[in-house]
Every structure is written in structure tokens, then in C-alpha cells.
Enzyme design. Structure first.
Site, PDB file in Angstrom:
ATOM      1  N   ASP A  42       0.814  -1.220   0.000  1.00  0.00           N
ATOM      2  CA  ASP A  42       0.000   0.000   0.000  1.00  0.00           C
ATOM      3  C   ASP A  42       0.844   1.265   0.000  1.00  0.00           C
ATOM      4  O   ASP A  42       1.588   1.514   0.948  1.00  0.00           O
ATOM      5  CB  ASP A  42      -0.879   0.033   1.256  1.00  0.00           C
ATOM      6  CG  ASP A  42      -2.003  -0.977   1.175  1.00  0.00           C
ATOM      7  OD1 ASP A  42      -2.878  -0.805   0.308  1.00  0.00           O
ATOM      8  OD2 ASP A  42      -1.995  -1.939   1.971  1.00  0.00           O
ATOM      9  N   ASP A 182     -10.444  -5.458  -0.564  1.00  0.00           N
ATOM     10  CA  ASP A 182      -9.409  -4.978   0.362  1.00  0.00           C
ATOM     11  C   ASP A 182     -10.092  -4.237   1.506  1.00  0.00           C
ATOM     12  O   ASP A 182     -10.777  -3.237   1.280  1.00  0.00           O
ATOM     13  CB  ASP A 182      -8.471  -4.037  -0.406  1.00  0.00           C
ATOM     14  CG  ASP A 182      -7.294  -3.514   0.418  1.00  0.00           C
ATOM     15  OD1 ASP A 182      -7.098  -3.980   1.556  1.00  0.00           O
ATOM     16  OD2 ASP A 182      -6.580  -2.635  -0.109  1.00  0.00           O
TER      17      ASP A 182
HETATM   18  C1  DX5 Z   1      -5.816   0.245   3.779  1.00  0.00           C
HETATM   19  C2  DX5 Z   1      -5.117  -0.696   2.838  1.00  0.00           C
HETATM   20  C3  DX5 Z   1      -5.299  -2.126   3.126  1.00  0.00           C
HETATM   21  C4  DX5 Z   1      -5.015  -2.538   4.542  1.00  0.00           C
HETATM   22  C5  DX5 Z   1      -5.957  -3.654   4.838  1.00  0.00           C
HETATM   23  O1  DX5 Z   1      -6.365   1.297   3.137  1.00  0.00           O
HETATM   24  O2  DX5 Z   1      -5.489  -0.470   1.488  1.00  0.00           O
HETATM   25  O3  DX5 Z   1      -4.618  -2.975   2.209  1.00  0.00           O
HETATM   26  O4  DX5 Z   1      -3.696  -2.945   4.828  1.00  0.00           O
HETATM   27  O5  DX5 Z   1      -5.911  -3.982   6.184  1.00  0.00           O
HETATM   28  P1  DX5 Z   1      -7.023  -4.886   6.860  1.00  0.00           P
HETATM   29  O6  DX5 Z   1      -7.034  -6.203   6.157  1.00  0.00           O
HETATM   30  O7  DX5 Z   1      -6.592  -4.950   8.281  1.00  0.00           O
HETATM   31  O8  DX5 Z   1      -8.354  -4.170   6.701  1.00  0.00           O
HETATM   32 ZN    ZN Z   2      -4.628  -1.867   0.027  1.00  0.00          ZN
END
Ligand code: DX5
Ligand code: ZN
Length: 230
Positions: A42, A182
Site C-alpha cells: 500500500d 481490500d
Molecule cells: C488500507 C489498505 C489495506 C489494509 C488492509 O487502506 O489499502 O490494504 O492494509 O488492512 P485490513 O485487512 O486490516 O483491513
Molecule cells: Zn490496500
């Protein structure tokens, strides 16, 4: 080389943003041994999202290892003017860029620009964006990413409206275009997202915030695919 060559039918993608950065190499190695192949990375610029996250410097330090282990790096660009970063991401060893329809003026041109650098391509869209608008902007993309949280940080809950939006997206896209989800994916929600039509399932906190990330990966993968192909 693109998603059609490297991604398996279903991928649970550990989201590196949630990792313990003092032990990053060790955690990625353990996850690879556990069966993970596609890692989600990310990039946030403090403008498109308020958070500044990780970028090409971290990507360049991990990509030689991930590639040597047969893995890929799927870069989620939560940034304004994403096309300005394609070159740096490609040079740092990113394999694919997924950028937000809300952040670009000409998604089709941006898709072409990413392709010309040898990158896989995805179009992402936020919870407030019409699914139809995202699907229409994704001509020529490998995947469309349906956000199931407001992008910014790991550990937020899966939004209840996400399954219907994933299902609508699956309906609108040609079969060869992958559907990614996501945000808030964990042992309870991974099957819901899969059943709605997502085949690329990103998980941050549900993997990295657990005692044993590789075990957490295996548990999530076992819920959506049988068996995990090494
Ligand atoms: C947040 C990111 C995600 C994040 C997801 O905006 O795009 O990829 O790391 O984390 P979880 O799975 O904990 O929601
Ligand atoms: Zn992400």
C-alpha cells in the site's frame, strides 16, 4: 508477464502495510513458506488519503527477495496523479499497480502508461463510488479492486454493503478480469467476499497482527481454496 501468468485462481494476499517492519523479511519469508505468492503493498501519499504509508524505498528492499521466492508485489496506489509514480514503482520491483478511479483524470490513458512499463494494472474504487463507474473505467485492466473500507489504514471492519457491491462488479466485468477486495478481510468475512465473487482477497491485520502470520495465512486460504497450491 501479468496476473494471468502469476496469480492462482484464488489468492489471499497479505497486506504488508500491517506488517512488523522490524521483522519484515522474516515475516515475508514465513508467509512464502506458508504458501503466499502475491503480496499487497500500500502506497499512500497524504493527499488522496490522509496517511503517508510506504513507498518505493521499502519496495526496492523487499522485491529481490520476494521475486527470488517466486512471489509478486501488487502495489495499491492510494495517491493523487498515480501515473507520476509508475516509473518509480516499476524500478523498485513492483509487478502491478492498482490506482483509484477517483484519483485519475484519464484512467484509460493511465492503464496504457502502466502497461507500457511492463506492469500489471488494476482500477480501485472507494465505498462512495458507483460500481458502474469503476467497471466502465477499467477497460483493459487485469483487476478491479472493490474497497470494503475507506482506504487509509489496517484494522477497520468490513463494510456490510461490500458483498452486494462485489457481486454487482463481478456481474459487470468480463470473466477474465479479476475482482479484488481490500479491507476487513478475516476468517469471518473472507468466505462472504469469495462467495460474492472476489478472487483476490487482501488481508492485513488478520494476518500480520496475529501471533503467527503464516498460520493465519494458511487458515484464511483454507477457507477459500482447497488445498493451498504451493
Ligand atoms: C488500507 C489498505 C489495506 C489494509 C488492509 O487502506 O489499502 O490494504 O492494509 O488492512 P485490513 O485487512 O486490516 O483491513
Ligand atoms: Zn490496500
Amino acid at each position: 508477464m501479468g496476473w494471468s501468468e502469476w496469480a492462482r485462481e484464488i489468492e489471499v494476499e497479505p497486506s504488508i502495510y500491517a506488517a512488523d517492519f522490524t521483522r519484515l523479511g522474516e515475516q515475508l519469508g514465513g508467509l512464502t513458506e506458508g504458501g503466499a505468492r502475491v503480496f499487497h503493498f500500500d502506497v499512500g501519499d497524504g493527499h488522496f488519503i490522509p496517511e503517508v504509508t510506504i513507498g518505493p524505498v521499502v519496495l526496492a528492499s523487499i522485491s529481490p527477495f520476494v521475486h527470488a521466492w517466486g512471489g509478486r508485489l501488487d502495489c495499491h496506489l492510494m495517491v493523487e496523479r498515480p501515473e507520476r509514480h509508475f516509473e518509480a514503482v516499476a524500478r523498485a520491483g513492483g509487478d502491478s499497480v492498482t490506482f483509484h478511479v477517483e484519483a485519475c483524470e484519464d484512467p484509460l490513458d493511465d492503464i496504457a502508461q502502466a502497461r507500457s512499463r511492463g506492469l500489471g494494472v488494476g482500477i480501485a474504487f472507494n465505498p462512495g463510488t458507483a460500481v458502474e463507474d469503476a467497471a466502465a473505467a477499467a477497460t483493459g485492466a487485469d483487476l478491479v479492486l472493490c474497497m470494503s473500507i475507506h482506504p487509509g489504514y489496517s484494522g477497520q471492519p468490513f463494510m456490510p454493503e461490500a458483498p452486494a457491491r462485489i457481486a454487482r462488479l463481478r456481474e459487470l466485468l468480463p470473466p477474465e478480469v479479476r475482482v479484488q477486495v481490500d479491507g476487513g478481510i478475516n476468517a469471518e468475512t473472507v468466505g462472504v467476499a469469495r462467495d460474492a465473487g472476489a478472487d483476490l482477497l487482501v488481508a492485513g491485520s488478520a494476518i500480520f497482527w496475529r501471533e503467527d502470520p503464516a498460520q493465519a495465512y494458511r487458515e484464511l486460504a483454507a477457507r477459500v481454496e482447497e488445498p493451498v497450491r504451493g
